[in-house]
Write an enzyme that holds these catalytic residues in place. Sequence first.
Site, PDB file in Angstrom:
ATOM      1  N   LYS A 213      22.133  90.735   7.170  1.00  0.00           N
ATOM      2  CA  LYS A 213      23.555  90.529   6.901  1.00  0.00           C
ATOM      3  C   LYS A 213      23.730  89.523   5.765  1.00  0.00           C
ATOM      4  CE  LYS A 213      27.836  88.957   9.034  1.00  0.00           C
ATOM      5  NZ  LYS A 213      28.585  88.656  10.247  1.00  0.00           N
ATOM      6  N   GLU A 219      12.781  84.584   7.666  1.00  0.00           N
ATOM      7  CA  GLU A 219      11.773  85.550   8.099  1.00  0.00           C
ATOM      8  C   GLU A 219      11.862  86.847   7.292  1.00  0.00           C
ATOM      9  OE1 GLU A 219      13.854  83.836   9.981  1.00  0.00           O
ATOM     10  OE2 GLU A 219      12.990  83.307  11.934  1.00  0.00           O
ATOM     11  N   GLY A 270      26.157  89.991  13.540  1.00  0.00           N
ATOM     12  CA  GLY A 270      24.788  90.516  13.452  1.00  0.00           C
ATOM     13  C   GLY A 270      24.395  91.309  14.685  1.00  0.00           C
ATOM     14  N   ARG A 271      24.693  90.792  15.869  1.00  0.00           N
ATOM     15  CA  ARG A 271      24.261  91.473  17.099  1.00  0.00           C
ATOM     16  C   ARG A 271      25.163  92.647  17.459  1.00  0.00           C
ATOM     17  NH1 ARG A 271      25.750  86.322  17.588  1.00  0.00           N
ATOM     18  NH2 ARG A 271      27.519  85.730  18.883  1.00  0.00           N
ATOM     19  N   GLU A 356      23.038  85.231  23.001  1.00  0.00           N
ATOM     20  CA  GLU A 356      23.536  84.635  21.750  1.00  0.00           C
ATOM     21  C   GLU A 356      25.068  84.619  21.775  1.00  0.00           C
ATOM     22  OE1 GLU A 356      23.004  86.193  17.435  1.00  0.00           O
ATOM     23  OE2 GLU A 356      21.324  84.829  17.684  1.00  0.00           O
ATOM     24  N   HIS A 387       5.321  96.506  39.104  1.00  0.00           N
ATOM     25  CA  HIS A 387       3.941  96.065  39.305  1.00  0.00           C
ATOM     26  C   HIS A 387       3.692  94.723  38.649  1.00  0.00           C
ATOM     27  CE1 HIS A 387       2.721  99.831  41.184  1.00  0.00           C
ATOM     28  NE2 HIS A 387       3.637 100.363  40.399  1.00  0.00           N
ATOM     29  N   LYS A 515      16.566  76.176  12.521  1.00  0.00           N
ATOM     30  CA  LYS A 515      16.337  76.713  11.168  1.00  0.00           C
ATOM     31  C   LYS A 515      16.246  75.577  10.166  1.00  0.00           C
ATOM     32  CE  LYS A 515      19.013  81.035  11.567  1.00  0.00           C
ATOM     33  NZ  LYS A 515      20.187  81.752  11.091  1.00  0.00           N
TER      34      LYS A 515
HETATM   35  O1  F6P Z   1      19.458  83.460  13.786  1.00  0.00           O
HETATM   36  C1  F6P Z   1      20.460  84.202  14.365  1.00  0.00           C
HETATM   37  C2  F6P Z   1      20.978  85.254  13.459  1.00  0.00           C
HETATM   38  O2  F6P Z   1      21.927  84.736  12.620  1.00  0.00           O
HETATM   39  C3  F6P Z   1      21.520  86.423  14.262  1.00  0.00           C
HETATM   40  O3  F6P Z   1      22.796  86.210  14.710  1.00  0.00           O
HETATM   41  C4  F6P Z   1      21.345  87.545  13.307  1.00  0.00           C
HETATM   42  O4  F6P Z   1      21.438  88.774  13.952  1.00  0.00           O
HETATM   43  C5  F6P Z   1      19.979  87.245  12.761  1.00  0.00           C
HETATM   44  O5  F6P Z   1      19.961  85.841  12.655  1.00  0.00           O
HETATM   45  C6  F6P Z   1      19.632  87.868  11.444  1.00  0.00           C
HETATM   46  O6  F6P Z   1      20.529  87.497  10.445  1.00  0.00           O
HETATM   47  P1  F6P Z   1      20.614  88.309   9.096  1.00  0.00           P
HETATM   48  O7  F6P Z   1      20.989  89.702   9.425  1.00  0.00           O
HETATM   49  O8  F6P Z   1      21.641  87.605   8.270  1.00  0.00           O
HETATM   50  O9  F6P Z   1      19.256  88.271   8.445  1.00  0.00           O
END
Ligand code: F6P
Length: 546
Positions: A213, A219, A270-271, A356, A387, A515
């Site tokens: 987003k 990452e 995002g979610r 979240e 199990h 972060k």
């Molecule tokens: O770290 C949380 C978050 O902001 C989530 O809410 C989001 O889905 C995820 O990181 C990834 O964010 P982005 O889509 O901006 O890379």
Amino acid sequence: MTTPAPVGCAGLPGTIRCDRTAAWQALRGHLEAHGRDFDLREAFARDATRAAALSFEAPEVFADLSKNLVDTATLRFLVELARECGLEAQRDAMFAGAPINATEGRAVLHTALRAPRGAAPFDQFADDVHRVLDAMLGYAEQVRDTDRSAIRHVVNIGIGGSDLGPQMVVGALDAYVAPGLTMHFVSNVDGHDLTRVLKRLNTRETLFIVASKTFTTQETMANAEAAKAWFLAQGGSDIARHFVATTTNVEAAARFGITTTFGFWDWVGGRYSLWSAIGLPIAIAIGAAGFRALLAGAHAMDRHFAEAPLERNLPVLLGLVDLWYRNFHGFASRSVAPYHQGLARLPAYLQQLEMESNGKRVDLAGQTLPYATSPVVWGEPGTNGQHAYFQMLHQGSDVIPVEFIAVRRPSHGLADSHRKLLANCLAQSQALMLGKRTEEARAERAPTAAQDFDPDALARHRCFPGNRPSTTFVLDTLTPTSLGALVALYEHRVFTSGALWGINSFDQWGVELGKALANQLLPRLASGDTQGLDGSTAQLLARLRR
Ligand code: F6P
């Protein structure tokens, strides 16, 4: 100048936080009078209509709530609580595009992404939404035509909402995935994740989707850069053809060198974004028609949430029972047990959706809450969980409500396996509820090797307390439509409990501190500088660099 504190818990006039309502007090009284000793076995024996009275139909989903520690009076009080809290006004404000995500100053409009053209009240967004959707689906179909596109591997690089939703849906709808296409998901900044995937790829047949987003997430950016470096090192030359982005930050994607970008908007959390361009891997995997069916299923659930009376509104009832368990019974977690291997990633997806969204401890006005919010959500597909940790669900010291998801018709031809799967699903909810009395356990033959063990003590090991609550969802088949409806059901359920708790379910400030600290520690890992760090972190950093 500071923004004035919002009116009511959701910033809307007429909304009240749950603990300040008359219904909350009434529920306390109800718990003391009837609730604490509530026994499911007695409730079924008393009332032959219980199963039917506490089962509900929503689009694509049948839900049996009758094995929960509620009766119709409990639901009446809970619905009253929802009314007093102004749930309907809060829900309508979300659908209407009011900036209910007040701490980020944003509307919450993932429902607009799945509304057909012309569906009120989304007219103002429809052109943008459908333009991107049409373009994205057209592109997905091109990629899917593997003879022409020559693409055989699609790698989605994203994390959190830019990974979990698409990954969960693609896994669930495996039966619909185009033959000849392999979908990969890379999320972790741990190089093992990307390396594991890259070693199976060649540049000619691979498409990378950089899904973020913000297009700033550490990452994802690290994995995207590493993938680009791999691509170039392997002799790949056409970045524009082999990399595509899905993001709200089109400029940053362009700076990365990506020319094909599908955008979305800040009003998509995002979610909640699998319905947007973030769903591109889904569209490639199951095709345009499949993706539209997924949206249609979700939209049908949106209509149910928006229009069904609260008394028969499934997401509302589920959110209310969640609140009942968390705040009145004190249950701290909920286990999700999908009896469909395709839904293996559903618990992980729900962890982000629910924890979240509702893992908050202040209300919208910034007041510390005097009650608990999000439970821990966890689980594994049945029968595997049986199990592993079901021992604890049956005999452990905590009561953990369980959510079973059964699918009537499988997409495979192993009818006998499917019957066994369903028998296990039914047996587990039955066992949780019925339990086994000590006398019954005492009457059983002891294992030969335990013949010398005190029979009374052994019976206490082998009995089950029972009266442990569960909900069972039944889907007819797992299709794009039914999955869309199921996911939207969960979204609105989370909205319901969050709205009553008076929290902002749509921000995620809790992820920021870690972060920021990681960014501060990163150069120290290179330099070894531990000055000013706490003793533990300094010691660990030094050890990790050794
Ligand atoms: O770290 C949380 C978050 O902001 C989530 O809410 C989001 O889905 C995820 O990181 C990834 O964010 P982005 O889509 O901006 O890379």
